[in-house]
Design a protein around this motif. Structure first.
Motif, PDB file in Angstrom:
ATOM      1  N   PHE A  82       0.841  -1.200   0.000  1.00 55.50           N
ATOM      2  CA  PHE A  82       0.000   0.000   0.000  1.00 55.50           C
ATOM      3  C   PHE A  82       0.875   1.249   0.000  1.00 55.50           C
ATOM      4  CE2 PHE A  82      -2.106   3.353   2.519  1.00 55.50           C
ATOM      5  CZ  PHE A  82      -3.175   3.609   1.685  1.00 55.50           C
ATOM      6  N   GLY A 116      -2.842  -5.190  -1.365  1.00 57.55           N
ATOM      7  CA  GLY A 116      -2.459  -3.898  -0.789  1.00 57.55           C
ATOM      8  C   GLY A 116      -2.205  -2.856  -1.875  1.00 57.55           C
ATOM      9  N   ILE A 151      -5.422  -1.585  -3.248  1.00 56.68           N
ATOM     10  CA  ILE A 151      -6.056  -0.573  -2.397  1.00 56.68           C
ATOM     11  C   ILE A 151      -5.405   0.788  -2.639  1.00 56.68           C
ATOM     12  CG2 ILE A 151      -6.481   0.142  -0.011  1.00 56.68           C
ATOM     13  CD1 ILE A 151      -6.645  -2.772   0.762  1.00 56.68           C
ATOM     14  N   ARG A 201      -7.287   4.050  -3.958  1.00 52.64           N
ATOM     15  CA  ARG A 201      -7.308   5.273  -3.159  1.00 52.64           C
ATOM     16  C   ARG A 201      -7.408   6.512  -4.043  1.00 52.64           C
ATOM     17  NH1 ARG A 201      -2.205   7.315   0.414  1.00 52.64           N
ATOM     18  NH2 ARG A 201      -3.243   9.038   1.432  1.00 52.64           N
ATOM     19  N   ILE A 214     -11.057   7.051  -5.061  1.00 53.35           N
ATOM     20  CA  ILE A 214     -11.999   6.885  -3.954  1.00 53.35           C
ATOM     21  C   ILE A 214     -13.333   7.591  -4.202  1.00 53.35           C
ATOM     22  CG2 ILE A 214     -11.003   8.808  -2.635  1.00 53.35           C
ATOM     23  CD1 ILE A 214     -11.430   7.106  -0.100  1.00 53.35           C
ATOM     24  N   LEU A 215     -13.314   8.737  -4.879  1.00 57.60           N
ATOM     25  CA  LEU A 215     -14.556   9.470  -5.119  1.00 57.60           C
ATOM     26  C   LEU A 215     -15.326   8.934  -6.313  1.00 57.60           C
ATOM     27  CD1 LEU A 215     -13.572  13.153  -4.389  1.00 57.60           C
ATOM     28  CD2 LEU A 215     -15.304  11.772  -3.235  1.00 57.60           C
ATOM     29  N   TRP A 248     -15.791   3.604  -5.565  1.00 54.40           N
ATOM     30  CA  TRP A 248     -15.510   3.115  -4.209  1.00 54.40           C
ATOM     31  C   TRP A 248     -15.073   1.658  -4.194  1.00 54.40           C
ATOM     32  CZ3 TRP A 248     -18.526  -1.019  -3.031  1.00 54.40           C
ATOM     33  CH2 TRP A 248     -19.713  -1.170  -3.753  1.00 54.40           C
ATOM     34  N   MET A 255     -11.233   0.412  -4.221  1.00 51.55           N
ATOM     35  CA  MET A 255     -10.489   0.487  -2.969  1.00 51.55           C
ATOM     36  C   MET A 255     -11.051  -0.466  -1.910  1.00 51.55           C
ATOM     37  SD  MET A 255     -10.726   2.063   0.287  1.00 51.55           S
ATOM     38  CE  MET A 255     -12.086   3.099   0.262  1.00 51.55           C
ATOM     39  N   THR A 256     -12.392  -0.585  -1.875  1.00 51.86           N
ATOM     40  CA  THR A 256     -13.033  -1.318  -0.784  1.00 51.86           C
ATOM     41  C   THR A 256     -12.875  -2.837  -0.885  1.00 51.86           C
ATOM     42  OG1 THR A 256     -14.692   0.406  -0.973  1.00 51.86           O
ATOM     43  CG2 THR A 256     -15.152  -1.358   0.570  1.00 51.86           C
ATOM     44  N   GLY A 290      -9.736  -4.937   0.181  1.00 51.43           N
ATOM     45  CA  GLY A 290      -9.567  -4.935   1.635  1.00 51.43           C
ATOM     46  C   GLY A 290     -10.352  -6.066   2.274  1.00 51.43           C
ATOM     47  N   ILE A 291     -11.534  -6.353   1.709  1.00 51.57           N
ATOM     48  CA  ILE A 291     -12.345  -7.440   2.257  1.00 51.57           C
ATOM     49  C   ILE A 291     -11.646  -8.785   2.032  1.00 51.57           C
ATOM     50  CG2 ILE A 291     -14.583  -8.605   2.049  1.00 51.57           C
ATOM     51  CD1 ILE A 291     -15.764  -5.832   1.452  1.00 51.57           C
ATOM     52  N   PRO A 327      -6.804  -4.755   7.710  1.00 61.16           N
ATOM     53  CA  PRO A 327      -5.713  -3.831   7.431  1.00 61.16           C
ATOM     54  C   PRO A 327      -6.108  -2.420   7.876  1.00 61.16           C
ATOM     55  CG  PRO A 327      -6.624  -4.747   5.382  1.00 61.16           C
ATOM     56  CD  PRO A 327      -7.469  -5.250   6.497  1.00 61.16           C
ATOM     57  N   PHE A 377      -4.883   0.534   7.250  1.00 58.57           N
ATOM     58  CA  PHE A 377      -4.934   1.581   6.221  1.00 58.57           C
ATOM     59  C   PHE A 377      -6.216   1.481   5.410  1.00 58.57           C
ATOM     60  CE2 PHE A 377      -3.876  -1.314   2.762  1.00 58.57           C
ATOM     61  CZ  PHE A 377      -3.201  -2.313   3.424  1.00 58.57           C
ATOM     62  N   TRP A 378      -6.707   0.268   5.252  1.00 58.97           N
ATOM     63  CA  TRP A 378      -7.959   0.071   4.504  1.00 58.97           C
ATOM     64  C   TRP A 378      -9.138   0.617   5.310  1.00 58.97           C
ATOM     65  CZ3 TRP A 378     -12.028  -3.416   5.802  1.00 58.97           C
ATOM     66  CH2 TRP A 378     -13.008  -3.553   4.814  1.00 58.97           C
ATOM     67  N   LEU A 399      -9.241   4.283   5.100  1.00 57.23           N
ATOM     68  CA  LEU A 399      -9.813   4.780   3.841  1.00 57.23           C
ATOM     69  C   LEU A 399     -11.326   4.627   3.816  1.00 57.23           C
ATOM     70  CD1 LEU A 399      -7.168   3.493   1.282  1.00 57.23           C
ATOM     71  CD2 LEU A 399      -7.780   5.869   1.713  1.00 57.23           C
ATOM     72  N   VAL A 400     -11.814   3.490   4.344  1.00 56.78           N
ATOM     73  CA  VAL A 400     -13.264   3.275   4.365  1.00 56.78           C
ATOM     74  C   VAL A 400     -13.928   4.323   5.269  1.00 56.78           C
ATOM     75  CG1 VAL A 400     -15.096   1.690   5.057  1.00 56.78           C
ATOM     76  CG2 VAL A 400     -13.127   0.825   3.819  1.00 56.78           C
ATOM     77  N   LEU A 454     -14.006   7.504   3.426  1.00 57.66           N
ATOM     78  CA  LEU A 454     -15.022   7.479   2.372  1.00 57.66           C
ATOM     79  C   LEU A 454     -16.416   7.697   2.947  1.00 57.66           C
ATOM     80  CD1 LEU A 454     -15.778   6.844  -0.592  1.00 57.66           C
ATOM     81  CD2 LEU A 454     -15.908   4.437   0.035  1.00 57.66           C
TER      82      LEU A 454
END
Lengths: 312, 334
Positions: free
Chosen positions: A251, A264, A267, A271, A274-275, A278, A281-282, A285-286, B143, B145-146, B149-150, B153
């Motif tokens: 990351f 990483g 993500i 980033r 992000i706008l 979504w 980025m999201t 992570g899951i 994580p 950092f994740w 970010l969430v 957001l």
């Protein structure tokens, strides 16, 4: 664990005492009782299922998805996931800014994460067990020297040391794996040292020495197989931590480099979007969350089955 | 007791020396001329020569290390390549920001962690226990950092409840005294700035607090369960004390002893974890500064930042050990 069970040398006795071959339950090796005990632990098994799921995804990646993880598709940029407005079944989890299928990249990402877990935990396991065994067996100055070095590594906050090592070695997945391996050496060294010291005075070690076994043989063939339980638990928990640390390094741009589909790094790429998108980025992570959760659950389950003393 | 304290304090010295050796060696074994690495590519021949003299590069390695150590003791950490500012000055500006963030995260995680763990322990195997333990497992597997970010957001970009980054809004005026913005705004009686600083702090502190929160909750739960099994709790029950009194007056004080250690150790770990959180929220602390140093290959920054964070980590752990000895009388026997 059955305290009265004779500890035997080497690994061959395991096969000789598997439940199918053992003539009576008395002869059954305790490890099969432990497997049974583990299988009764629901959360541990849930962790195992998650791990198997990710492993299968990693191995079968090309069969699971029709797309290439790095193939750009200019007309398919930033498509949302199928359940969101504008999404299509063609890209179940949508696409990124280069039109690459997100699900495909996440599946291939499992390959990267599992590989780096194996390599970095492998480094920590091999070097740490070796150093820990030397320290615990010989005691005296080798012990002091090795453990002081371990203390110094532990004097740095975890991720900081990894970042600094990569800063000097240069960014990249290989160096990141090495850095994560190095920072985890003390965990294994400490556990193995303590176990070896505990086993040292037991009769079977004395017996091995009496029949003329050399130090190397005593350490690696007699003692180490008998202190495997805590090492295995640590390996599983360390695997999850390694995935998290590696994702963090990637990351920050210090681990896997684009266009590699590492969670990483994905993500980090998401980033910037992000706008606008979504999901880029999201969702990776899951994937990290579940993979790490799997190893943590599995590790906790193993600990309860193999070595109840280690419970917090 | 005194013996233990003295021994524990003395044990810190070799560790700190080891830390300086590692930091020194890392530059020494990096391929290339250390003077060039420290000054950057565009350094003039004169400044390179001066730097070589300063580092003692013509001397053998152990003499170079001695010089390095001498500079550290004198708080001379060199100048950064990019800003040509003294590293010690930059640290003075940024360290309070990191401490502020770490303390806030620590307060959140220890208070919520202890409360969650306590409720879980008193209602073992209830749905509350189940959910909070699953939640804490998710917390340690996530994580940071994740999550950061969430949170950004959801709570700042979508809902607009919190600012996205930094420590203070551009239009907020604050007279900086200590660089701890919350403290400064209290000292100057600036309510507006206090509120603004608090809102900037909320998301990063919450993101950073998740892992320690989960660990503290698990630790509190298992430690309290252990205490509940003790005889003196049975005695208290037999006396007919209310459950509330049993938990608060008898169980909690003993149950929290191991938790104090965990909280303290987590504080040290937070200092390292702050690197990721600070980077995401553009929080102007040591973590972000160190990371920027890594990206720009500013080795003076890397050396100074690493030394600072590692030293803090070692000293915090020392304080935790000493504190543990004070609150747990059993340790003095050993």
């Amino acid at each position: 664990m059955n305290e009265n069970a004779p500890a035997k040398m080497g690994w061959g006795h395991l096969a000789a005492r598997c439940p199918l071959r053992a003539r009576n339950p008395e002869e059954r090796h305790p490890i099969f009782d432990q497997i049974e005990k583990f299988l009764k632990n629901k959360t541990g098994v849930a962790g195992l299922i998650i791990i198997v799921f990710f492993t299968l995804a990693a191995i079968l990646a090309p069969l699971l998805t029709p797309y290439d993880p790095n193939e750009n598709a200019l007309y398919e940029q930033l498509k949302p996931p199928v359940w969101a407005e504008g999404g299509a079944a063609k890209n179940l989890l949508g696409t990124d800014d280069m039109g690459r299928d997100l699900l495909t990249r996440m599946i291939y990402g499992a390959r990267v994460s599992l590989t780096l877990g194996v390599v970095s935990v492998g480094i920590a396991f091999l070097v740490g067990s070796f150093l820990g065994a030397i320290a615990g067996y010989y005691k005296g100055w080798p012990d002091s020297l090795i453990m002081r070095i371990m203390d110094i590594i532990l004097a740095f906050p975890h991720i900081l040391l990894a970042i600094v090592i990569v800063a000097y070695l240069g960014p990249g997945l290989r160096n990141a794996m090495m850095a994560i391996g190095i920072i985890n050496i003390p965990r294994f060294a400490r556990i193995v040292r303590a176990s070896v010291m505990e086993e040292y005075g037991k009769d079977y070690v004395t017996a091995a020495r009496a029949v003329g076994a050399g130090n190397r043989r005593i350490i690696f063939n007699a003692i180490l197989p008998n202190c495997l339980a805590p090492i295995i638990v640590q390996a599983s928990l360390g695997f999850g931590a390694a995935i998290l640390d590696a994702a963090g390094l990637s990351f920050l741009g210090l681990g896997a480099q684009p266009p590699m589909s590492e969670w990483g790094a994905m993500i980090a790429q998401g980033r910037q979007l992000i706008l606008r998108a979504w999901w880029v980025m999201t969702l990776p992570g899951i994937a990290i969350l579940f993979a790490v959760l799997g190893f943590n659950l599995f590790g906790d389950g193993l600990r309860d089955a193999l070595d109840p003393r280690l419970r917090d | 007791m005194t013996g233990f304290i003295v021994r524990r304090i003395l044990a810190v010295i070799p560790t700190l020396l080891g830390v300086t050796v590692v930091i020194f060696l890392m530059l020494a074994i990096t391929p290339g001329d250390p003077a060039e690495l420290l000054l950057g590519e565009r350094a003039t021949q004169e400044s390179l020569d001066a730097m070589r003299e300063y580092l003692g590069l013509k001397e053998p390695l152990h003499v170079q290390y001695g010089l390095f150590l001498k500079r550290i003791v004198q708080f001379d950490l060199g100048e950064t390549i990019w800003t040509r500012e003294k590293v010690s000055t930059e640290i003075k500006e940024r360290f309070p920001a990191t401490i502020e963030l770490a303390v806030a995260a620590m307060l959140i995680s220890s208070s919520f962690g202890i409360i969650l763990g306590l409720i879980s322990a008193t209602r073992q195997y209830s749905w509350f226990d189940y959910i909070s333990m699953v939640g804490s497992l998710i917390g340690v597997s996530m994580p940071v950092f994740w999550l950061a970010l969430v949170l950004m957001l959801v709570f700042s970009l979508t809902l607009g409840w919190f600012p996205m980054s930094g420590r203070l809004g551009i239009d907020t005026n604050l007279e900086v005294i200590t660089n701890f913005y919350l403290l400064d705004s209290i000292l100057t009686g600036n309510g507006e700035a206090f509120w603004d600083a608090l809102r900037h702090l909320a998301l990063p502190a919450f993101a950073l607090s998740t892992i320690p929160l989960a660990i503290v909750a698990r630790m509190t739960r298992s430690s309290m369960l252990e205490v509940f099994r003790q005889d003196y709790i049975k005695t208290a029950r037999a006396k007919g004390l209310s459950e509330f009194k049993i938990v608060m007056k008898h169980a909690l004080r003993n149950g929290l002893i191991p938790v104090v250690t965990v909280v303290g150790l987590q504080f040290g770990i937070l200092m390292g974890g702050a690197i990721l959180t600070e980077t995401v929220f553009a929080w102007p602390g040591v973590g972000k500064w160190l990371f920027d140093g890594v990206v720009k290959r500013d080795y003076m920054v890397i050396q100074g930042g690493t030394l600072l964070v590692a030293t803090t980590f070692v000293l915090v752990n020392l304080v935790v050990d000493l504190l543990y000895a004070v609150i747990n009388p059993r340790i003095s026997v050993r």
